[in-house]
Design an enzyme around this catalytic site. Structure first.
Site, PDB file in Angstrom:
ATOM      1  CG  ASN A   1      14.073   6.186   2.525  1.00 30.27           C
ATOM      2  OD1 ASN A   1      13.646   7.046   3.276  1.00 30.27           O
ATOM      3  ND2 ASN A   1      13.288   5.255   2.002  1.00 30.27           N
TER       4      ASN A   1
ATOM      5  CG  ASP B   1      11.601   2.373  -5.238  1.00 20.80           C
ATOM      6  OD1 ASP B   1      10.387   2.481  -5.020  1.00 20.80           O
ATOM      7  OD2 ASP B   1      12.345   3.345  -5.471  1.00 20.80           O
TER       8      ASP B   1
ATOM      9  CE  LYS C   1      26.302  -8.228  13.552  1.00 15.26           C
ATOM     10  NZ  LYS C   1      27.176  -7.845  14.649  1.00 15.26           N
TER      11      LYS C   1
ATOM     12  N   PRO D   1       6.029  -3.729  -4.407  1.00 16.17           N
ATOM     13  CG  PRO D   1       4.243  -4.189  -3.007  1.00 16.17           C
ATOM     14  CD  PRO D   1       5.684  -4.508  -3.233  1.00 16.17           C
TER      15      PRO D   1
ATOM     16  CB  ILE E   1       1.839   1.858  -1.751  1.00 12.17           C
ATOM     17  CG1 ILE E   1       2.748   0.817  -1.079  1.00 12.17           C
ATOM     18  CG2 ILE E   1       0.576   2.079  -0.934  1.00 12.17           C
ATOM     19  CD1 ILE E   1       3.426   1.301   0.185  1.00 12.17           C
TER      20      ILE E   1
ATOM     21  CE  LYS F   1       4.956   6.420  -9.130  1.00  9.62           C
ATOM     22  NZ  LYS F   1       5.091   5.868  -7.792  1.00  9.62           N
TER      23      LYS F   1
HETATM   24  O1  C5P Z   1       8.219   6.677  -8.326  1.00  6.69           O
HETATM   25  P1  C5P Z   1       8.509   7.348  -7.075  1.00  6.69           P
HETATM   26  O2  C5P Z   1       8.940   6.406  -5.986  1.00  6.69           O
HETATM   27  O3  C5P Z   1       9.397   8.529  -7.131  1.00  6.69           O
HETATM   28  O4  C5P Z   1       7.076   7.938  -6.682  1.00  6.69           O
HETATM   29  C1  C5P Z   1       6.882   8.638  -5.543  1.00  6.69           C
HETATM   30  C2  C5P Z   1       5.451   8.532  -5.081  1.00  6.69           C
HETATM   31  O5  C5P Z   1       4.986   7.184  -5.155  1.00  6.69           O
HETATM   32  C3  C5P Z   1       5.333   8.916  -3.628  1.00  6.69           C
HETATM   33  O6  C5P Z   1       4.062   9.486  -3.464  1.00  6.69           O
HETATM   34  C4  C5P Z   1       5.464   7.586  -2.911  1.00  6.69           C
HETATM   35  O7  C5P Z   1       4.882   7.598  -1.640  1.00  6.69           O
HETATM   36  C5  C5P Z   1       4.759   6.637  -3.875  1.00  6.69           C
HETATM   37  N1  C5P Z   1       5.315   5.281  -3.889  1.00  6.69           N
HETATM   38  C6  C5P Z   1       4.563   4.226  -3.400  1.00  6.69           C
HETATM   39  N2  C5P Z   1       5.054   2.946  -3.459  1.00  6.69           N
HETATM   40  C7  C5P Z   1       6.267   2.703  -3.969  1.00  6.69           C
HETATM   41  C8  C5P Z   1       7.037   3.768  -4.458  1.00  6.69           C
HETATM   42  C9  C5P Z   1       6.536   5.041  -4.411  1.00  6.69           C
HETATM   43  O8  C5P Z   1       3.460   4.446  -2.912  1.00  6.69           O
HETATM   44  N3  C5P Z   1       6.711   1.461  -3.997  1.00  6.69           N
END
Ligand code: C5P
Length: 408
Positions: free
Chosen positions: A210, A279, A289, A305, A307, A341
């Protein structure tokens, strides 16, 4: 005293090859609208001429204690009285020794002794001189006396040696002045920060990622260090320089980021998830390739996952801060995310602000409600965010403090 609170500064230049950097320093200070008075030692005039500094500061440069251009003949008193701060750059080993002992045998050392404003020094000397026990003692004493010592840096030296003793580059020096003045609200705290994007391979050269630049996470790391924290920064791929003093752990994928976070989580007081984590990952990335053909290519994606969720759900989690970038309904979506969260604090911003730029605006959401932080450079927002975190930690601590009961 942050740089923004300095209106008038006295820049003292002493004798060393780094004196040439003082010209750029003065130019940068003047460009920020600061009134700069330059004073040079006789030795400094061997390296750079007062005319250069006069042209850049727009004011006469003084070098002599007996200069009769000051009406009352007391230039040392007048100059130190006028300044909000004194910055000696470069500060030679000899000059440091002199001011450590309160000697005053020329104009600049007299000004330092007569001052009532903060004194900052940017040492510059050969590595052996810097490491000499006499200089070590002098620098330690100056720090005890409240003098702010900025740098030096290590690297190649004009004399051909390599090591500590290079004067900080002018831009870095200005940053260091700012940093030295930040309140040490996170002294002794251990902070773990994720930043930047993660990357999931599709094949040997392609992947899913991204637009995250990592700037916000790196700014938070820098601000936390300035506030006295010990910082580990787990970062996806970015082009940014690691903040000075951070323990940088570089990762590529979300899974690697999760592992690095878990490995570095012990004893952490604060976890801040700023990373824009991918995600999904590609279930079967090709080692080679993938060749282009006319068929539709289907990628199978599996969820990565979360984090932050992993950290929050630990039995004794650190204080967790999340970030949320939303494209609409910022407040509602972000607050919903914070509750889902289970976060004490979430920083929300709009997608168009979240990626790439040097400025942003944030809304901090906690149990007490919304705290908007207006548009500002990311470092400013980072400092405000951490101030908020420090405040919440303090409140938490006083809320959990045991009431003192009388012992019979
Ligand atoms: O649910 P969303 O991705 O919008 O949440 C954003 C928050 O969750 C951010 O702080 C991001 O660093 C954390 N996050 C994470 N692991 C993921 C997705 C998001 O730590 N797989």
């Amino acid at each position: 005293m942050a740089l923004s609170s300095i209106k008038r500064i006295l820049v003292g230049i002493t004798g060393g090859i780094a004196a040439y950097k003082a010209a750029e320093l003065v130019r940068l200070l003047v460009r920020q609208g600061i009134d700069v008075q330059v004073v040079m030692t006789q030795a400094a005039c061997h390296f750079i001429t007062p005319v250069t500094l006069q042209a850049l500061s727009g004011k006469p440069v003084f070098t002599d204690l007996w200069d009769d251009r000051i009406d009352n003949g007391m230039a040392h008193i007048e100059f130190s009285r006028d300044a909000d701060a004194i910055l000696i750059a470069p500060a030679s080993a000899d000059f440091l020794a002199k001011i450590t002992h309160g000697m005053a045998d020329d104009l600049l050392s007299n000004i330092c002794l007569a001052r009532s404003c903060p004194l900052m020094v940017a040492p510059a000397m050969n590595v052996q001189m810097w490491e000499n026990p006499a200089t070590r003692r002098n620098v330690a004493q100056l720090k005890r006396d409240g003098v702010i010592v900025l740098g030096p840096d290590s690297g190649d030296q004009a004399c051909g040696d390599t090591g500590m003793g290079r004067m900080l580059e002018p831009e870095t020096l200005l940053d260091a002045i700012d940093a030295s003045q930040q309140p040490k609200l996170l002294a002794g705290k251990k902070v773990l920060i994720t930043a930047g994007p993660t990357f999931e391979a599709i094949d040997a050269v392609r992947g899913i990622t991204n637009l995250s630049s990592g700037k916000m996470g790196y700014a938070i790391a820098r601000a936390a260090i300035e506030m006295g924290a010990e910082v580990t920064l787990v970062s996806g791929q970015t082009s940014l320089k690691s903040p000075h003093g951070a323990n940088l752990v570089k990762v590529t994928t979300t899974q690697q980021m999760l592992s690095a976070v878990m490995e570095n989580l012990q004893d952490r007081d604060i976890f801040i998830g700023v990373a824009a984590v991918a995600d999904y990952y590609v279930l079967n990335p090709s080692e080679q390739k993938i060749k282009k053909d006319a068929h539709i290519l289907t990628l199978e994606l599996a969820p990565n996952p979360d984090i932050l969720a992993n950290v929050v759900s630990l039995p004794d989690p650190p204080f967790c801060v999340g970030f949320a970038a939303e494209s609409e309904n910022l407040y509602e979506f972000a607050e919903h995310k914070r509750r889902r969260k289970n976060l004490p604090l979430l920083a929300a911003n709009l997608i168009q602000d979240a990626f790439g730029g040097d400025e942003s605006e944030l809304i901090l959401l906690d149990d007490k409600g919304a705290h908007p932080l207006p548009r500002a450079p990311k470092l400013t927002l980072a400092r405000q965010l951490l101030k908020h975190v420090a405040g919440m930690l303090k409140e938490q601590k006083s809320a959990t403090a045991q009431p003192i009961t009388e012992q019979s």
